[in-house]
Motif scaffolding. Structure first.
Motif, PDB file in Angstrom:
ATOM      1  N   GLU A  79       0.815  -1.218   0.000  1.00 22.81           N
ATOM      2  CA  GLU A  79       0.000   0.000   0.000  1.00 22.81           C
ATOM      3  C   GLU A  79       0.845   1.264   0.000  1.00 22.81           C
ATOM      4  OE1 GLU A  79      -0.323  -1.517   4.364  1.00 22.81           O
ATOM      5  OE2 GLU A  79      -0.047  -2.357   2.360  1.00 22.81           O
ATOM      6  N   ILE A  80       2.098   1.182   0.429  1.00 28.83           N
ATOM      7  CA  ILE A  80       2.974   2.362   0.398  1.00 28.83           C
ATOM      8  C   ILE A  80       3.097   2.876  -1.033  1.00 28.83           C
ATOM      9  CG2 ILE A  80       5.294   3.233   0.857  1.00 28.83           C
ATOM     10  CD1 ILE A  80       3.813   2.452   3.400  1.00 28.83           C
ATOM     11  N   ILE A  81       3.423   1.980  -1.952  1.00 22.45           N
ATOM     12  CA  ILE A  81       3.575   2.340  -3.360  1.00 22.45           C
ATOM     13  C   ILE A  81       2.236   2.758  -3.958  1.00 22.45           C
ATOM     14  CG2 ILE A  81       4.198   1.449  -5.643  1.00 22.45           C
ATOM     15  CD1 ILE A  81       6.189  -0.391  -4.273  1.00 22.45           C
ATOM     16  N   CYS A  82       1.182   2.044  -3.601  1.00 22.09           N
ATOM     17  CA  CYS A  82      -0.136   2.331  -4.181  1.00 22.09           C
ATOM     18  C   CYS A  82      -0.662   3.694  -3.757  1.00 22.09           C
ATOM     19  CB  CYS A  82      -1.121   1.234  -3.803  1.00 22.09           C
ATOM     20  SG  CYS A  82      -0.787  -0.353  -4.603  1.00 22.09           S
ATOM     21  N   HIS A  83      -0.487   4.055  -2.493  1.00 21.57           N
ATOM     22  CA  HIS A  83      -0.944   5.367  -2.047  1.00 21.57           C
ATOM     23  C   HIS A  83      -0.193   6.485  -2.762  1.00 21.57           C
ATOM     24  CE1 HIS A  83      -3.233   3.471   1.218  1.00 21.57           C
ATOM     25  NE2 HIS A  83      -3.813   4.647   1.345  1.00 21.57           N
ATOM     26  N   ALA A  84       1.097   6.299  -2.928  1.00 15.97           N
ATOM     27  CA  ALA A  84       1.888   7.317  -3.625  1.00 15.97           C
ATOM     28  C   ALA A  84       1.397   7.495  -5.063  1.00 15.97           C
ATOM     29  CB  ALA A  84       3.369   6.934  -3.607  1.00 15.97           C
ATOM     30  N   LYS A  85       1.165   6.394  -5.745  1.00 17.23           N
ATOM     31  CA  LYS A  85       0.718   6.451  -7.142  1.00 17.23           C
ATOM     32  C   LYS A  85      -0.693   7.026  -7.249  1.00 17.23           C
ATOM     33  CE  LYS A  85       2.793   5.205 -10.126  1.00 17.23           C
ATOM     34  NZ  LYS A  85       3.713   5.956 -11.033  1.00 17.23           N
ATOM     35  N   GLY A  86      -1.586   6.613  -6.344  1.00 13.81           N
ATOM     36  CA  GLY A  86      -2.965   7.102  -6.388  1.00 13.81           C
ATOM     37  C   GLY A  86      -3.073   8.582  -6.100  1.00 13.81           C
ATOM     38  N   VAL A  87      -2.340   9.060  -5.097  1.00 13.18           N
ATOM     39  CA  VAL A  87      -2.370  10.491  -4.775  1.00 13.18           C
ATOM     40  C   VAL A  87      -1.740  11.302  -5.909  1.00 13.18           C
ATOM     41  CG1 VAL A  87      -1.465  12.270  -3.222  1.00 13.18           C
ATOM     42  CG2 VAL A  87      -2.454  10.165  -2.284  1.00 13.18           C
TER      43      VAL A  87
END
Length: 278
Positions: A79-87
């Motif tokens: 989720e660390i990578i996913c949150h960065a990409k989504g934001v």
């Protein structure tokens, strides 16, 4: 290409549907007791809103604590990578992300292309998480939705010296015995959580703009006290819970995998910093 990003957290399951790189629908629901069932149901809901079914999906990427239980996912990503990409997809000028969910809190530094510069995470106890606020709400016989507005009413927040759930509850009992106004106790709890998360993020160095994501970003009291601590206006996505799901959908065809920035690789949190109040 029609893809789904599924983010299964401790409290809620979220799905974002992306068609040819564009977000077209999303859905959120409680995770409940059955992770696999929640992941499937929330994905079916999001697809239905866009006029599609599971049979139409070309690919799926999962994230969150329950990511490995999403049986129809072809890929799992931290989720660390996913949150960065989504934001970054939604707010490309954001350089720091504060994410507080039901089970953990984290602060992520993100660069202009949506990759992670640095991060720090607390997932070892309830302090600084949505679960802490839920327990305190139960003690005060309030719904979690009432907590934020009550906190903002306060003109004199009580001093809560511990964010350990057990010790904070004891402090609350003492404050109530002293006839401390309820809104001041609630404000003190919110300020304690906000300061803990604010101090946690100093390890990655806050850079403008700062986004606040996760279910706790729906709490107006936490927003108020984090902004007060950081002396900065926060960017609040609408809704704040789906940034990880969006990022997962966008990462379907990337080379990053489940081991990248996994919890075992997180930066250690110094006890003195994570628990200090200044």
């Amino acid at each position: 290409m029609l893809v789904a990003g599924v983010d299964v957290g401790a409290a809620t399951a979220k799905t974002a549907i992306v068609l040819d790189g564009k977000l077209i629908s999303w859905a959120v629901q409680p995770t409940g007791d059955y992770v696999e069932k929640a992941a499937l149901e929330v994905t079916e809901k999001a697809l239905k809103q866009a006029g599609y079914t599971m049979d139409d999906l070309d690919n799926c990427c999962s994230t969150g604590y329950g990511r490995r239980a999403v049986y129809f996912s072809q890929k799992a990503v931290s989720e660390i990578i996913c949150h960065a990409k989504g934001v970054n997809y939604s707010y490309p000028d954001v350089r720091t992300i504060i994410d507080i969910g039901g089970q953990d809190s984290k602060v992520i530094g993100v660069n202009s292309n949506g990759t992670v510069d640095d991060f720090v995470m607390n997932d070892k106890c309830a302090a600084g998480t949505g679960r802490f606020l839920e327990v305190m709400a139960d003690v005060l016989r309030l719904s979690i939705d009432q907590m934020g507005p009550e906190a903002i009413k306060s003109k004199n927040p009580a001093q809560i010296n511990s964010t350990c759930t057990i010790f904070a509850e004891s402090e609350m009992v003492s404050l109530r015995a002293q006839k401390t106004p309820r809104e001041d106790i609630i404000a003190g709890l919110h300020r304690a959580v906000s300061r803990r998360v604010g101090i946690l993020g100093r390890q990655v160095k806050y850079k403008e703009q700062i986004a606040f994501t996760g279910g706790v970003a729906l709490n107006s009291g936490i927003i108020h006290f984090i902004e007060e601590f950081l002396q900065s206006k926060l960017v609040i996505p609408n809704p704040p819970q789906i940034m990880g799901a969006i990022g997962a959908a966008l990462l379907v065809n990337s080379k990053v995998g489940t081991s990248d920035f996994d919890h075992a690789d997180q930066k250690p949190v110094e006890d003195s910093e994570a628990s200090a109040f200044i």
